[in-house]
Design a protein around this motif. Structure first.
Motif, mmCIF file in Angstrom:
data_model
loop_
_atom_site.group_PDB
_atom_site.id
_atom_site.type_symbol
_atom_site.label_atom_id
_atom_site.label_comp_id
_atom_site.label_asym_id
_atom_site.label_seq_id
_atom_site.Cartn_x
_atom_site.Cartn_y
_atom_site.Cartn_z
ATOM 1 N N ASP B 80 -1.620 -6.584 -5.778
ATOM 2 C CA ASP B 80 -2.930 -6.551 -5.119
ATOM 3 C C ASP B 80 -4.015 -7.134 -6.030
ATOM 4 O O ASP B 80 -5.152 -6.678 -6.044
ATOM 5 C CB ASP B 80 -3.269 -5.105 -4.717
ATOM 6 C CG ASP B 80 -4.371 -5.073 -3.650
ATOM 7 O OD1 ASP B 80 -4.319 -5.903 -2.715
ATOM 8 O OD2 ASP B 80 -5.288 -4.229 -3.770
ATOM 9 N N SER B 81 -3.620 -8.160 -6.807
ATOM 10 C CA SER B 81 -4.605 -8.793 -7.694
ATOM 11 C C SER B 81 -5.516 -9.710 -6.881
ATOM 12 O O SER B 81 -5.147 -10.177 -5.797
ATOM 13 C CB SER B 81 -3.894 -9.615 -8.769
ATOM 14 O OG SER B 81 -3.328 -10.773 -8.195
ATOM 15 N N SER B 82 -6.704 -9.961 -7.431
ATOM 16 C CA SER B 82 -7.668 -10.805 -6.708
ATOM 17 C C SER B 82 -7.110 -12.205 -6.450
ATOM 18 O O SER B 82 -7.313 -12.767 -5.365
ATOM 19 C CB SER B 82 -8.986 -10.883 -7.485
ATOM 20 O OG SER B 82 -8.761 -11.349 -8.804
ATOM 21 N N ILE B 83 -6.373 -12.769 -7.418
ATOM 22 C CA ILE B 83 -5.840 -14.111 -7.196
ATOM 23 C C ILE B 83 -4.778 -14.099 -6.092
ATOM 24 O O ILE B 83 -4.763 -14.966 -5.217
ATOM 25 C CB ILE B 83 -5.298 -14.750 -8.520
ATOM 26 C CG1 ILE B 83 -4.654 -16.114 -8.270
ATOM 27 C CG2 ILE B 83 -4.311 -13.863 -9.251
ATOM 28 C CD1 ILE B 83 -5.579 -17.151 -7.753
ATOM 29 N N LYS B 84 -3.941 -13.058 -6.086
ATOM 30 C CA LYS B 84 -2.873 -12.972 -5.079
ATOM 31 C C LYS B 84 -3.473 -12.803 -3.669
ATOM 32 O O LYS B 84 -3.073 -13.496 -2.719
ATOM 33 C CB LYS B 84 -1.954 -11.791 -5.435
ATOM 34 C CG LYS B 84 -0.896 -11.413 -4.412
ATOM 35 C CD LYS B 84 0.341 -12.274 -4.544
ATOM 36 C CE LYS B 84 1.523 -11.712 -3.748
ATOM 37 N NZ LYS B 84 1.323 -11.696 -2.304
ATOM 38 N N VAL B 85 -4.447 -11.908 -3.558
ATOM 39 C CA VAL B 85 -5.069 -11.657 -2.249
ATOM 40 C C VAL B 85 -5.805 -12.920 -1.770
ATOM 41 O O VAL B 85 -5.760 -13.269 -0.583
ATOM 42 C CB VAL B 85 -6.019 -10.436 -2.336
ATOM 43 C CG1 VAL B 85 -6.804 -10.269 -1.043
ATOM 44 C CG2 VAL B 85 -5.216 -9.175 -2.641
ATOM 45 N N ALA B 86 -6.449 -13.632 -2.713
ATOM 46 C CA ALA B 86 -7.175 -14.851 -2.349
ATOM 47 C C ALA B 86 -6.220 -15.925 -1.830
ATOM 48 O O ALA B 86 -6.476 -16.572 -0.803
ATOM 49 C CB ALA B 86 -7.955 -15.374 -3.563
ATOM 50 N N VAL B 87 -5.099 -16.094 -2.521
ATOM 51 C CA VAL B 87 -4.124 -17.102 -2.085
ATOM 52 C C VAL B 87 -3.538 -16.707 -0.718
ATOM 53 O O VAL B 87 -3.349 -17.558 0.163
ATOM 54 C CB VAL B 87 -3.005 -17.275 -3.138
ATOM 55 C CG1 VAL B 87 -1.853 -18.104 -2.585
ATOM 56 C CG2 VAL B 87 -3.554 -17.925 -4.403
ATOM 57 N N ASP B 88 -3.299 -15.411 -0.530
ATOM 58 C CA ASP B 88 -2.735 -14.962 0.745
ATOM 59 C C ASP B 88 -3.673 -15.236 1.929
ATOM 60 O O ASP B 88 -3.223 -15.424 3.056
ATOM 61 C CB ASP B 88 -2.371 -13.474 0.680
ATOM 62 C CG ASP B 88 -1.055 -13.251 -0.079
ATOM 63 O OD1 ASP B 88 -0.303 -14.242 -0.267
ATOM 64 O OD2 ASP B 88 -0.778 -12.108 -0.490
ATOM 65 N N LEU B 89 -4.973 -15.252 1.650
ATOM 66 C CA LEU B 89 -5.919 -15.582 2.726
ATOM 67 C C LEU B 89 -5.660 -16.993 3.239
ATOM 68 O O LEU B 89 -5.764 -17.265 4.437
ATOM 69 C CB LEU B 89 -7.368 -15.473 2.221
ATOM 70 C CG LEU B 89 -7.902 -14.061 1.946
ATOM 71 C CD1 LEU B 89 -9.318 -14.149 1.379
ATOM 72 C CD2 LEU B 89 -7.899 -13.212 3.224
ATOM 73 N N VAL B 90 -5.327 -17.904 2.319
ATOM 74 C CA VAL B 90 -5.014 -19.283 2.717
ATOM 75 C C VAL B 90 -3.684 -19.294 3.470
ATOM 76 O O VAL B 90 -3.547 -19.914 4.540
ATOM 77 C CB VAL B 90 -4.934 -20.219 1.493
ATOM 78 C CG1 VAL B 90 -4.573 -21.646 1.906
ATOM 79 C CG2 VAL B 90 -6.258 -20.208 0.739
ATOM 80 N N LYS B 91 -2.736 -18.577 2.912
ATOM 81 C CA LYS B 91 -1.402 -18.524 3.532
ATOM 82 C C LYS B 91 -1.487 -18.031 4.982
ATOM 83 O O LYS B 91 -0.830 -18.567 5.884
ATOM 84 C CB LYS B 91 -0.519 -17.585 2.701
ATOM 85 C CG LYS B 91 0.918 -17.492 3.177
ATOM 86 C CD LYS B 91 1.681 -16.496 2.322
ATOM 87 C CE LYS B 91 3.090 -16.287 2.865
ATOM 88 N NZ LYS B 91 3.770 -15.227 2.102
ATOM 89 N N ASN B 92 -2.334 -17.018 5.219
ATOM 90 C CA ASN B 92 -2.448 -16.417 6.550
ATOM 91 C C ASN B 92 -3.469 -17.112 7.445
ATOM 92 O O ASN B 92 -3.783 -16.615 8.523
ATOM 93 C CB ASN B 92 -2.821 -14.934 6.418
ATOM 94 C CG ASN B 92 -1.800 -14.199 5.573
ATOM 95 O OD1 ASN B 92 -0.624 -14.562 5.553
ATOM 96 N ND2 ASN B 92 -2.251 -13.169 4.846
ATOM 97 N N GLY B 93 -4.014 -18.214 6.962
ATOM 98 C CA GLY B 93 -4.951 -18.964 7.789
ATOM 99 C C GLY B 93 -6.349 -18.362 7.860
ATOM 100 O O GLY B 93 -7.181 -18.814 8.639
#
Lengths: 332, 332
Positions: B80-93
């Motif tokens: 639940d790191s900020s970089i991981k959550v940020a990248v997941d936002l791109v992944k999920n559109g």
């Protein structure tokens, strides 16, 4: 000491080499110069110059290797080139060291073929001094070996360390490995393997160093393969030139800036002196049975003089023998 | 576009990232920013700042990856790191691109794992803009791949060329291969093999380029492996810092020099602007299915703003799709 100078080698030879030779014998009592090249050209060039009689002699060589020639062809075909004849003087004991600002690939290969590798050394390497904010460091290898095994870099470290101890009187030179991160896990396959070899060695290994830190003065010897080393050297040269060019363009844009430049001139001069190739003069090929200094094709008379000075210093301290002993002792 | 910003990433986060985000939405109508990090910290940081309502939103992430952490550990443990959550936002559109000035190894690996490689691309690469005397060039790879095969460098060339065409509107970008001599016979095993691949490719290949010439403006894209690229980048950074430090020391040595410096200040300012990292802001990871910009840990608010701007530009032009098409079409 008698130093053989490839008088025909370099972008502005023989004008620059003759000038450098004359300045050298006028300044240093313990260096005699043997100019190697076409006798008539060299005699004409020396005409009118003042220097102590007998301290500059000429050894004839009928051929010259051009800067644009292929090393392989030049080595095979030009048996009487100035660089070949100059190196042979060292081989035959008629000179104590050789300096060439000619084709660096040919100068290296000729030196290696004629003088051969030191006992225990697998790959001779070029060692170049580079400036830092408060001094200098030695970069090894600066371009002799483009593809290396880990054991080669370990030997570069031993050779560089011996050089700094002997020439710069540094008791325990700080040896660093050029990599892309300070931790031992950072780097490519080659540097990771070398890291562990250096850690086990009897050198004063201070760990990985990043490119951004090499000018900071925290290492005396920086070790890398010849492709990376040559790139570091040339990028530094290119960037320094680019910064000066941009500043010069900017400075001429207004009268007040020109005035500012006049006032700052001593500061720029000092910077130039600190980063000036001429101050270092040339780079020794370490790991061969003799002293051979490779100078820049663009060498000035001052650079030639400093190269002759370094050759004299290395020769009087018999650096090649020290390196051989060091590698035998430490099992590099 | 909506750009996800790793608000906790960077040496001076979240102060610098918040400031950069606010400047961005105030300056650009078409960029909205999603700040990713600890909600309470970010809300407190935004308090009192002025910006158009709704253009900055917050997405909570409970963990932060420290700059000193090991990438492998951070990737495994901090889900639940900020970089991981940020990248997941791109992944999920939910976002069009991501920018991080945090741990660059983690940012790269997270982007690669979540967004995956483009079809046809074997190794995504970092592309960094570097200044020249009259413009800039793109260095690929600047550090993502430390050990490369020839085919990897060919793909870096295709990706870099596509980037320059799309982002910089250069019709036929001049692609050069970084080596230690201009001739095709110069270089190490890797570059010699790459030379022939580039020669046969449908790129505008202009041959080998030496380190001393990269700042001269004769190439738009300079290709090398990530170890060499990262070294070039860091040596340039280190040398520029060293030159400035030496000059500053020199300049403060006398009153006349101080006056000279005052008069030359505009020239220095221009030089700084030309060589300033902040102007480029960040380096895209090319070859993944999405836009991910890796910024320097030392990024200023201006650098963050420029990174967000680049992210917006790459996203609107769908660079990743262009790269995929290019590699499919040319068989990179």
């Amino acid at each position: 000491m008698r130093i053989a100078l490839d008088a025909m080698g370099g972008d502005n030879a023989p004008g620059v080499t003759l000038e450098g030779a004359v300045e050298t014998v006028n300044e240093f009592d313990d260096i005699d110069v043997i100019l190697v090249g076409k006798t008539d050209v060299l005699e004409a060039g020396l005409g009118g110059k003042r220097y102590p009689e007998g301290r500059i002699t000429i050894k004839h060589a009928s051929e010259v290797v051009g800067m644009e020639e292929t090393a392989a062809v030049a080595l095979r075909k030009k048996k009487d080139s100035s660089i070949k004849v100059a190196v042979d003087l060292v081989k035959n004991g008629q000179a104590d060291a050789v300096v060439s600002a000619g084709h660096s690939g040919v100068a290296m290969a000729t030196s290696l073929l004629a003088l051969r590798k030191c006992e225990g050394v697998d790959r001779p390497a070029i060692a170049t001094m580079m400036p830092t904010i408060n001094g200098s460091f030695l970069l090894v290898d600066a371009g002799a070996n483009v593809d290396c095994a880990p054991a080669n870099l370990l030997q570069f470290a031993y050779m560089g360390s011996a050089y700094c101890r002997i020439v710069q009187d540094i008791k325990e030179p700080r040896v660093a490995l050029l990599s892309i991160g300070e931790e031992d896990t950072k780097g490519n396959e080659l540097t990771k393997a070398v890291f562990h070899l250096l850690k086990k060695s009897c050198l004063n290994f201070v760990g990985n160093i990043e490119g951004k830190d090499i000018f900071g003065g925290s290492a005396d010897v920086v070790v890398c393969d010849g492709f990376v080393g040559n790139t570091v050297l040339k990028v530094s040269e290119g960037l320094a030139d680019a910064v000066i060019k941009i500043l010069r363009d900017e400075i001429t844009k207004s009268l007040s800036r020109k005035l500012g430049y006049m006032l700052l001139k001593p500061a720029f001069r000092h910077l130039k002196k600190r980063t000036d190739y001429d101050e270092y003069g040339g780079a020794p090929l370490l790991g061969i049975n003799g002293i051979s200094i490779i100078s820049h094709g663009r060498s000035s008379p001052k650079a030639i003089k400093n190269a002759l000075k370094v050759a004299n210093q290395l020769s009087s301290r018999q650096i090649h023998k020290v390196i051989s002993e060091e590698i035998r002792r430490c099992g590099g």
